[in-house]
Scaffold this motif. Structure first.
Motif, PDB file in Angstrom:
ATOM      1  N   GLN A  27       0.805  -1.219   0.000  1.00  0.00           N
ATOM      2  CA  GLN A  27       0.000   0.000   0.000  1.00  0.00           C
ATOM      3  C   GLN A  27       0.843   1.277   0.000  1.00  0.00           C
ATOM      4  O   GLN A  27       0.341   2.356   0.302  1.00  0.00           O
ATOM      5  CB  GLN A  27      -0.912   0.014   1.244  1.00  0.00           C
ATOM      6  CG  GLN A  27      -1.887  -1.136   1.296  1.00  0.00           C
ATOM      7  CD  GLN A  27      -2.909  -1.077   0.183  1.00  0.00           C
ATOM      8  OE1 GLN A  27      -3.441  -0.029  -0.118  1.00  0.00           O
ATOM      9  NE2 GLN A  27      -3.177  -2.213  -0.447  1.00  0.00           N
ATOM     10  N   LEU A  28       2.132   1.164  -0.352  1.00  0.00           N
ATOM     11  CA  LEU A  28       3.011   2.333  -0.320  1.00  0.00           C
ATOM     12  C   LEU A  28       2.556   3.385  -1.330  1.00  0.00           C
ATOM     13  O   LEU A  28       2.186   3.056  -2.460  1.00  0.00           O
ATOM     14  CB  LEU A  28       4.461   1.926  -0.600  1.00  0.00           C
ATOM     15  CG  LEU A  28       5.123   1.099   0.498  1.00  0.00           C
ATOM     16  CD1 LEU A  28       6.490   0.587   0.038  1.00  0.00           C
ATOM     17  CD2 LEU A  28       5.270   1.916   1.776  1.00  0.00           C
ATOM     18  N   PRO A  29       2.591   4.664  -0.958  1.00  0.00           N
ATOM     19  CA  PRO A  29       2.118   5.747  -1.837  1.00  0.00           C
ATOM     20  C   PRO A  29       3.207   6.198  -2.820  1.00  0.00           C
ATOM     21  O   PRO A  29       3.708   7.315  -2.752  1.00  0.00           O
ATOM     22  CB  PRO A  29       1.778   6.851  -0.833  1.00  0.00           C
ATOM     23  CG  PRO A  29       2.771   6.646   0.272  1.00  0.00           C
ATOM     24  CD  PRO A  29       2.935   5.145   0.377  1.00  0.00           C
ATOM     25  N   PHE A  30       3.555   5.325  -3.756  1.00  0.00           N
ATOM     26  CA  PHE A  30       4.667   5.603  -4.672  1.00  0.00           C
ATOM     27  C   PHE A  30       4.506   6.913  -5.434  1.00  0.00           C
ATOM     28  O   PHE A  30       5.472   7.642  -5.631  1.00  0.00           O
ATOM     29  CB  PHE A  30       4.861   4.449  -5.664  1.00  0.00           C
ATOM     30  CG  PHE A  30       5.226   3.154  -5.005  1.00  0.00           C
ATOM     31  CD1 PHE A  30       6.393   3.040  -4.267  1.00  0.00           C
ATOM     32  CD2 PHE A  30       4.409   2.047  -5.128  1.00  0.00           C
ATOM     33  CE1 PHE A  30       6.739   1.849  -3.655  1.00  0.00           C
ATOM     34  CE2 PHE A  30       4.750   0.847  -4.525  1.00  0.00           C
ATOM     35  CZ  PHE A  30       5.916   0.748  -3.784  1.00  0.00           C
ATOM     36  N   ALA A  31       3.299   7.240  -5.862  1.00  0.00           N
ATOM     37  CA  ALA A  31       3.085   8.451  -6.652  1.00  0.00           C
ATOM     38  C   ALA A  31       3.284   9.721  -5.832  1.00  0.00           C
ATOM     39  O   ALA A  31       3.555  10.784  -6.387  1.00  0.00           O
ATOM     40  CB  ALA A  31       1.677   8.443  -7.246  1.00  0.00           C
ATOM     41  N   ASP A  32       3.194   9.611  -4.520  1.00  0.00           N
ATOM     42  CA  ASP A  32       3.311  10.775  -3.636  1.00  0.00           C
ATOM     43  C   ASP A  32       4.498  10.649  -2.699  1.00  0.00           C
ATOM     44  O   ASP A  32       4.430  11.064  -1.540  1.00  0.00           O
ATOM     45  CB  ASP A  32       2.031  10.931  -2.807  1.00  0.00           C
ATOM     46  CG  ASP A  32       0.819  11.219  -3.672  1.00  0.00           C
ATOM     47  OD1 ASP A  32       0.968  11.996  -4.633  1.00  0.00           O
ATOM     48  OD2 ASP A  32      -0.248  10.653  -3.400  1.00  0.00           O
ATOM     49  N   SER A  33       5.607  10.085  -3.203  1.00  0.00           N
ATOM     50  CA  SER A  33       6.768   9.870  -2.354  1.00  0.00           C
ATOM     51  C   SER A  33       8.055  10.103  -3.139  1.00  0.00           C
ATOM     52  O   SER A  33       8.031  10.521  -4.303  1.00  0.00           O
ATOM     53  CB  SER A  33       6.735   8.447  -1.780  1.00  0.00           C
ATOM     54  OG  SER A  33       7.750   8.291  -0.801  1.00  0.00           O
ATOM     55  N   ASP A  34       9.172   9.795  -2.521  1.00  0.00           N
ATOM     56  CA  ASP A  34      10.468   9.862  -3.186  1.00  0.00           C
ATOM     57  C   ASP A  34      10.446   8.915  -4.381  1.00  0.00           C
ATOM     58  O   ASP A  34       9.918   7.808  -4.285  1.00  0.00           O
ATOM     59  CB  ASP A  34      11.572   9.455  -2.193  1.00  0.00           C
ATOM     60  CG  ASP A  34      12.947   9.580  -2.777  1.00  0.00           C
ATOM     61  OD1 ASP A  34      13.334   8.708  -3.598  1.00  0.00           O
ATOM     62  OD2 ASP A  34      13.656  10.532  -2.426  1.00  0.00           O
ATOM     63  N   PRO A  35      11.040   9.306  -5.507  1.00  0.00           N
ATOM     64  CA  PRO A  35      11.001   8.439  -6.689  1.00  0.00           C
ATOM     65  C   PRO A  35      11.719   7.100  -6.511  1.00  0.00           C
ATOM     66  O   PRO A  35      11.505   6.191  -7.307  1.00  0.00           O
ATOM     67  CB  PRO A  35      11.667   9.279  -7.784  1.00  0.00           C
ATOM     68  CG  PRO A  35      12.434  10.329  -7.075  1.00  0.00           C
ATOM     69  CD  PRO A  35      11.732  10.573  -5.780  1.00  0.00           C
ATOM     70  N   HIS A  36      12.522   6.961  -5.466  1.00  0.00           N
ATOM     71  CA  HIS A  36      13.260   5.721  -5.239  1.00  0.00           C
ATOM     72  C   HIS A  36      12.625   4.827  -4.160  1.00  0.00           C
ATOM     73  O   HIS A  36      13.189   3.790  -3.811  1.00  0.00           O
ATOM     74  CB  HIS A  36      14.716   6.016  -4.865  1.00  0.00           C
ATOM     75  CG  HIS A  36      15.456   6.761  -5.925  1.00  0.00           C
ATOM     76  ND1 HIS A  36      15.854   6.177  -7.110  1.00  0.00           N
ATOM     77  CD2 HIS A  36      15.848   8.054  -5.998  1.00  0.00           C
ATOM     78  CE1 HIS A  36      16.480   7.075  -7.851  1.00  0.00           C
ATOM     79  NE2 HIS A  36      16.476   8.220  -7.208  1.00  0.00           N
ATOM     80  N   LEU A  37      11.469   5.212  -3.630  1.00  0.00           N
ATOM     81  CA  LEU A  37      10.838   4.415  -2.576  1.00  0.00           C
ATOM     82  C   LEU A  37      10.568   2.982  -3.028  1.00  0.00           C
ATOM     83  O   LEU A  37      10.782   2.035  -2.275  1.00  0.00           O
ATOM     84  CB  LEU A  37       9.543   5.072  -2.085  1.00  0.00           C
ATOM     85  CG  LEU A  37       8.821   4.334  -0.956  1.00  0.00           C
ATOM     86  CD1 LEU A  37       9.682   4.288   0.302  1.00  0.00           C
ATOM     87  CD2 LEU A  37       7.475   4.990  -0.664  1.00  0.00           C
TER      88      LEU A  37
END
Length: 179
Positions: free
Chosen positions: A157-167
């Motif tokens: 469920q990590l918010p990839f679109a709203d986080s660091d590009p390397h998450l």
């Protein structure tokens, strides 16, 4: 080469890259360290234009604690810039206590180089990512001046679109390490 610069170089060189991008970031970072360039940010937000930063992600078997960072407008692992003359691990210990009230000192997990375009001052953060295994029940006291909230996110469920590009790459490396 100063003793501190050599220790930071050793920290970067010891990382086993996840992929070609991390290997590229590692080689570029080693060359940068070897060049004698200033490693630490001296003037906020972006002087020098390339400087050390850290993320320290609190993790458990199911996910990662992220903070809703007020200035960045993103869900990020906790972290910060490395102060002049400070080793990244010292920055982790200092920032971890300042931001969450926790004391711990891990080894880095991932290295990234990220172009940041904020406050009309573009710069490159050379970031060592640290993973800190903790129990979700650990009492946390996050810095409310810096973060809107702190929340656990399950890995799926990590918010990839709203986080660091390397998450996503960090989560993949954690998964590889745990396997």
């Amino acid at each position: 080469m100063s003793e501190l610069r050599a220790a930071i170089r050793a920290e970067v060189a010891a990382l086993a890259p996840l992929d070609a991008l991390e290997e590229e970031h590692q080689q570029a970072t080693l060359a940068w360290i070897d060049s004698g360039a200033e490693l630490w940010r001296r003037i906020k937000p972006a002087t020098p234009a390339v400087h050390l930063a850290t993320y320290f992600a609190l993790i458990d078997a199911e996910g990662i604690l992220l903070v809703d960072h007020k200035n960045a407008g993103l869900w990020l692992p906790t972290g910060g810039h490395v102060d002049p003359g400070e080793h990244p691990r010292e920055a982790v210990a200092r920032e971890l206590f300042e931001e969450l009230g926790v004391r711990h000192l891990p080894a880095p997990t991932l290295l990234t180089r990220t172009q940041v375009d904020a406050h009309a001052a573009s710069h490159l953060d050379v970031t060592l990512w640290y993973a800190l295994p903790v129990a979700r029940s650990l009492p946390l006291h996050y810095d409310q001046a810096e973060f809107h909230e702190a929340r656990w996110f399950d890995f799926d469920q990590l918010p990839f679109a709203d986080s660091d590009p390397h998450l996503g790459r960090f989560a993949a490396k954690l998964d590889k390490i745990r396997a």
